[in-house]
Motif scaffolding. Sequence first.
Motif, PDB file in Angstrom:
ATOM      1  N   UNK A   1       5.340  -9.592   9.831  1.00 16.19           N
ATOM      2  CA  UNK A   1       5.198 -10.649   8.853  1.00 16.19           C
ATOM      3  C   UNK A   1       5.735 -11.973   9.381  1.00 16.19           C
ATOM      4  N   UNK A   2       6.825 -11.924  10.157  1.00 17.44           N
ATOM      5  CA  UNK A   2       7.412 -13.148  10.684  1.00 17.44           C
ATOM      6  C   UNK A   2       6.429 -13.879  11.585  1.00 17.44           C
ATOM      7  N   UNK A   3       5.675 -13.123  12.409  1.00 12.91           N
ATOM      8  CA  UNK A   3       4.685 -13.739  13.282  1.00 12.91           C
ATOM      9  C   UNK A   3       3.606 -14.462  12.500  1.00 12.91           C
ATOM     10  N   UNK A   4       3.188 -13.887  11.372  1.00  7.67           N
ATOM     11  CA  UNK A   4       2.168 -14.516  10.526  1.00  7.67           C
ATOM     12  C   UNK A   4       2.689 -15.808   9.923  1.00  7.67           C
ATOM     13  N   UNK A   5       3.949 -15.780   9.454  1.00 13.06           N
ATOM     14  CA  UNK A   5       4.530 -17.002   8.879  1.00 13.06           C
ATOM     15  C   UNK A   5       4.623 -18.104   9.921  1.00 13.06           C
ATOM     16  N   UNK A   6       5.005 -17.713  11.144  1.00 16.78           N
ATOM     17  CA  UNK A   6       5.118 -18.727  12.201  1.00 16.78           C
ATOM     18  C   UNK A   6       3.751 -19.321  12.517  1.00 16.78           C
ATOM     19  N   UNK A   7       2.710 -18.472  12.574  1.00 15.59           N
ATOM     20  CA  UNK A   7       1.362 -18.977  12.834  1.00 15.59           C
ATOM     21  C   UNK A   7       0.933 -19.945  11.732  1.00 15.59           C
ATOM     22  N   UNK A   8       1.232 -19.598  10.488  1.00 20.02           N
ATOM     23  CA  UNK A   8       0.876 -20.496   9.384  1.00 20.02           C
ATOM     24  C   UNK A   8       1.615 -21.825   9.506  1.00 20.02           C
ATOM     25  N   UNK A   9       2.896 -21.768   9.823  1.00 19.25           N
ATOM     26  CA  UNK A   9       3.678 -22.999   9.971  1.00 19.25           C
ATOM     27  C   UNK A   9       3.132 -23.834  11.120  1.00 19.25           C
ATOM     28  N   UNK A  10       2.777 -23.189  12.228  1.00 19.22           N
ATOM     29  CA  UNK A  10       2.188 -23.910  13.363  1.00 19.22           C
ATOM     30  C   UNK A  10       0.862 -24.544  12.960  1.00 19.22           C
ATOM     31  N   UNK A  11       0.045 -23.806  12.232  1.00 22.51           N
ATOM     32  CA  UNK A  11      -1.251 -24.330  11.791  1.00 22.51           C
ATOM     33  C   UNK A  11      -1.058 -25.543  10.882  1.00 22.51           C
ATOM     34  N   UNK A  12      -0.093 -25.469   9.963  1.00 29.17           N
ATOM     35  CA  UNK A  12       0.178 -26.602   9.077  1.00 29.17           C
ATOM     36  C   UNK A  12       0.654 -27.812   9.866  1.00 29.17           C
ATOM     37  N   UNK A  13       1.547 -27.592  10.834  1.00 26.83           N
ATOM     38  CA  UNK A  13       2.029 -28.713  11.663  1.00 26.83           C
ATOM     39  C   UNK A  13       0.886 -29.316  12.462  1.00 26.83           C
ATOM     40  N   UNK A  14       0.030 -28.459  13.030  1.00 24.04           N
ATOM     41  CA  UNK A  14      -1.103 -28.967  13.800  1.00 24.04           C
ATOM     42  C   UNK A  14      -2.058 -29.763  12.923  1.00 24.04           C
ATOM     43  N   UNK A  15      -2.304 -29.279  11.711  1.00 21.72           N
ATOM     44  CA  UNK A  15      -3.192 -30.002  10.797  1.00 21.72           C
ATOM     45  C   UNK A  15      -2.607 -31.376  10.477  1.00 21.72           C
ATOM     46  N   UNK A  16      -1.313 -31.421  10.210  1.00 21.74           N
ATOM     47  CA  UNK A  16      -0.664 -32.708   9.924  1.00 21.74           C
ATOM     48  C   UNK A  16      -0.758 -33.633  11.132  1.00 21.74           C
ATOM     49  N   UNK A  17      -0.548 -33.107  12.336  1.00 24.71           N
ATOM     50  CA  UNK A  17      -0.649 -33.934  13.556  1.00 24.71           C
ATOM     51  C   UNK A  17      -2.059 -34.471  13.733  1.00 24.71           C
ATOM     52  N   UNK A  18      -3.054 -33.628  13.470  1.00 23.33           N
ATOM     53  CA  UNK A  18      -4.446 -34.053  13.614  1.00 23.33           C
ATOM     54  C   UNK A  18      -4.757 -35.176  12.625  1.00 23.33           C
ATOM     55  N   UNK A  19      -4.340 -35.019  11.376  1.00 17.81           N
ATOM     56  CA  UNK A  19      -4.626 -36.039  10.364  1.00 17.81           C
ATOM     57  C   UNK A  19      -3.918 -37.346  10.677  1.00 17.81           C
ATOM     58  N   UNK A  20      -2.663 -37.277  11.115  1.00 14.96           N
ATOM     59  CA  UNK A  20      -1.929 -38.496  11.503  1.00 14.96           C
ATOM     60  C   UNK A  20      -2.652 -39.195  12.647  1.00 14.96           C
ATOM     61  N   UNK A  21      -3.029 -38.411  13.668  1.00 13.17           N
ATOM     62  CA  UNK A  21      -3.721 -38.996  14.821  1.00 13.17           C
ATOM     63  C   UNK A  21      -5.067 -39.582  14.411  1.00 13.17           C
TER      64      UNK A  21
END
Length: 193
Positions: A1-21
């Motif tokens: 479960x921890x791996x899934x949460x980390x992937x979700x957090x990474x995906x959210x951070x990447x989405x935010x970075x993409x939108x900012x850029x």
Amino acid sequence: MTGTKRLRADAERNTARILEAAETVLADEPGAPLERIADAAGLTRATVHRRFATRGALLEALGARLEDRYRQAFEDAEALTDEPRAALGRLAERVFELKVGHRFAIGLPGTPGEEVIGRLDELLDRLRGAGAVTATDRAWCRAVCLALLEQVHGLPATSPELGAPAPGGPEEVRARAALFTRTLLGALGPREP
């Protein structure tokens, strides 16, 4: 479960970075390819395409993000609970801050959306109830308001109507908000006999 949460957090951070850029890149180069946005975000093109399969999906996400910011502007201005003239002035300041900081997204279709338009109508109704607005056609009042926002936003910082504020700073935002508020209330307000 921890791996899934980390992937979700990474995906959210990447989405935010993409939108900012995307906001930054597309403000300077509206036709920029997704590869340029990926470079600006420090991500691979594949990562951008995983989050946004098409350019249209990216633009839709930018529009939704701006809509959220418009909603927040109403909340920040206490537009629905404060004295309506003061709320209009504070709302105008927040909108001009958004317009300066989100040049590309401002022109996206569908922004502002229905919820923001509804809140604007409520504020105009409150101004009407306070006697600051006497025009009765709600759709026309809204159209005048939105058109005036665009016209004031389009004025060069050196326009005498703005009183020569320091360009790009809070003085310019306040000058634009004051011009907008004064002009709108003059156009929609009580008529002289």
